[in-house]
Design an enzyme around this catalytic site. Structure first.
Site, PDB file in Angstrom:
ATOM      1  N   SER A  29       1.032  -1.154  -0.059  1.00 10.47           N
ATOM      2  CA  SER A  29      -0.122  -0.016  -0.117  1.00 10.47           C
ATOM      3  C   SER A  29       0.800   1.265   0.147  1.00 10.47           C
ATOM      4  O   SER A  29       2.264   1.197   0.385  1.00 10.47           O
ATOM      5  CB  SER A  29      -0.878  -0.045   1.242  1.00 10.47           C
ATOM      6  N   TYR A  45      -1.990  -1.113  10.542  1.00 11.45           N
ATOM      7  CA  TYR A  45      -1.873  -1.547   8.948  1.00 11.45           C
ATOM      8  C   TYR A  45      -0.406  -0.727   8.517  1.00 11.45           C
ATOM      9  O   TYR A  45      -0.029  -1.610   7.620  1.00 11.45           O
ATOM     10  CB  TYR A  45      -3.243  -0.608   8.468  1.00 11.45           C
TER      11      TYR A  45
END
Ligand code: NAD
Length: 260
Positions: A142, A155
């Protein structure tokens, strides 16, 4: 282009994983579809892939939040196909809270699913790729593997971790015909982020579309989300011979997010 190859895509029952599996199947690869879907629905999806793309497909709903689940997934894939040539570590979950309020169980499951699963599938499948002298490992990281955002401690930690894992496995296999790369998307139109778009819409009393636009432009110079199919095209390129010397890379596809 990928006829005779087998691709295992974790988290491919929806979103980005499903779009990548579809692109690889279109190119002729046999596919291991995987995700938390009940067996009947999974069987329907499996049949749809076989009928639409004329390939062989296996469905697994192994829970990959622990080592045993990953071992089961790999064992099922090897039982059916004998080998896995392309591994895409894509399954992921999200949870947002400040670090002092972050539930310990959420931290543990984000690290397990978004990071440790990639370690397990890689350690189990890389020996076969080494033996055959060809392999492709693609980790879906990401932008949060490269930069941080508020409220996403687990995350961001997991995604930075997977970028690091990508580099190590790339170096260890540089002379083995195996490439290992990370894809770092910005906002992508999937279920995973729909909740964040809806929350912004509710907060500001605007439509879902307007909430989505506001969330996106808060981070991205380009006001549109990336489509999952574009990530499929990028994965397909990484599997090509033209990408044979691309390894250890972390590739943003992020509407300019990390250019700032
Ligand atoms: P999604 O929610 O549509 O799909 C997630 C997939 O992971 C599903 O198939 C789900 O069943 C599977 N999964 C989750 N927990 C699992 C578990 N314990 N065991 C087995 N399978 C499990 O999400 P998505 O948006 O397609 O995200 C895919 C990947 O892309 C994730 O790693 C995510 O972090 C990353 N990503 C997404 C975006 C975005 O904007 N959507 C941006 C950057 C990176």
């Amino acid at each position: 282009m990928l006829v005779g190859k087998t691709a295992l895509v974790t988290g491919s029952t929806s979103g980005i994983g499903n779009a990548m599996a579809a692109k690889l199947a279109e190119a002729g690869a046999n596919i291991v579809l995987h995700g938390l879907m009940d067996a009947l629905e999974g069987e329907a999806l499996r049949q749809e892939f076989e009928n639409r793309y004329g390939i062989e497909c296996l469905f697994s709903n192994a829970d990959i939040s622990n080592a045993a689940g990953n071992e089961q997934l790999v064992a099922d894939a090897l039982k059916k196909f004998g080998q896995v040539d392309i591994l895409i570590n894509n399954a992921g979950i999200q949870y947002t809270a400040s670090v002092e309020d972050f539930p310990v169980a959420k931290w543990d499951s984000i690290i397990a699913i978004n990071l440790s699963s990639a370690f397990h599938t890689t350690r189990l499948l890389v020996p076969g790729m080494q033996k055959r002298g060809w392999g492709r490992i693609i980790n879906i990281a990401s932008v949060h593997g490269l930069v941080a955002s508020l409220q996403k401690a687990a995350y961001v930690a997991a995604k930075h971790g997977i970028v690091g894992l990508t580099k190590v496995v790339a170096l260890e296999n540089a002379e083995k015909g195996i490439t290992v790369n990370a894809i770092c998307p910005g906002w992508v139109d999937t279920e995973l982020v729909a909740g964040q778009f809806q929350a912004a819409a509710d907060r500001d009393g605007v439509s879902f579309e307007e909430g989505k636009r506001r969330v996106i432009i808060d981070k991205q110079p380009m006001p549109q989300a990336t489509q999952p199919s574009s990530l499929g095209e990028l994965a397909l390129f990484l599997c090509s011979e033209a990408a044979g010397t691309m390894t250890g890379s972390s590739l943003p596809i992020d509407g300019g997010w990390t250019a700032q």
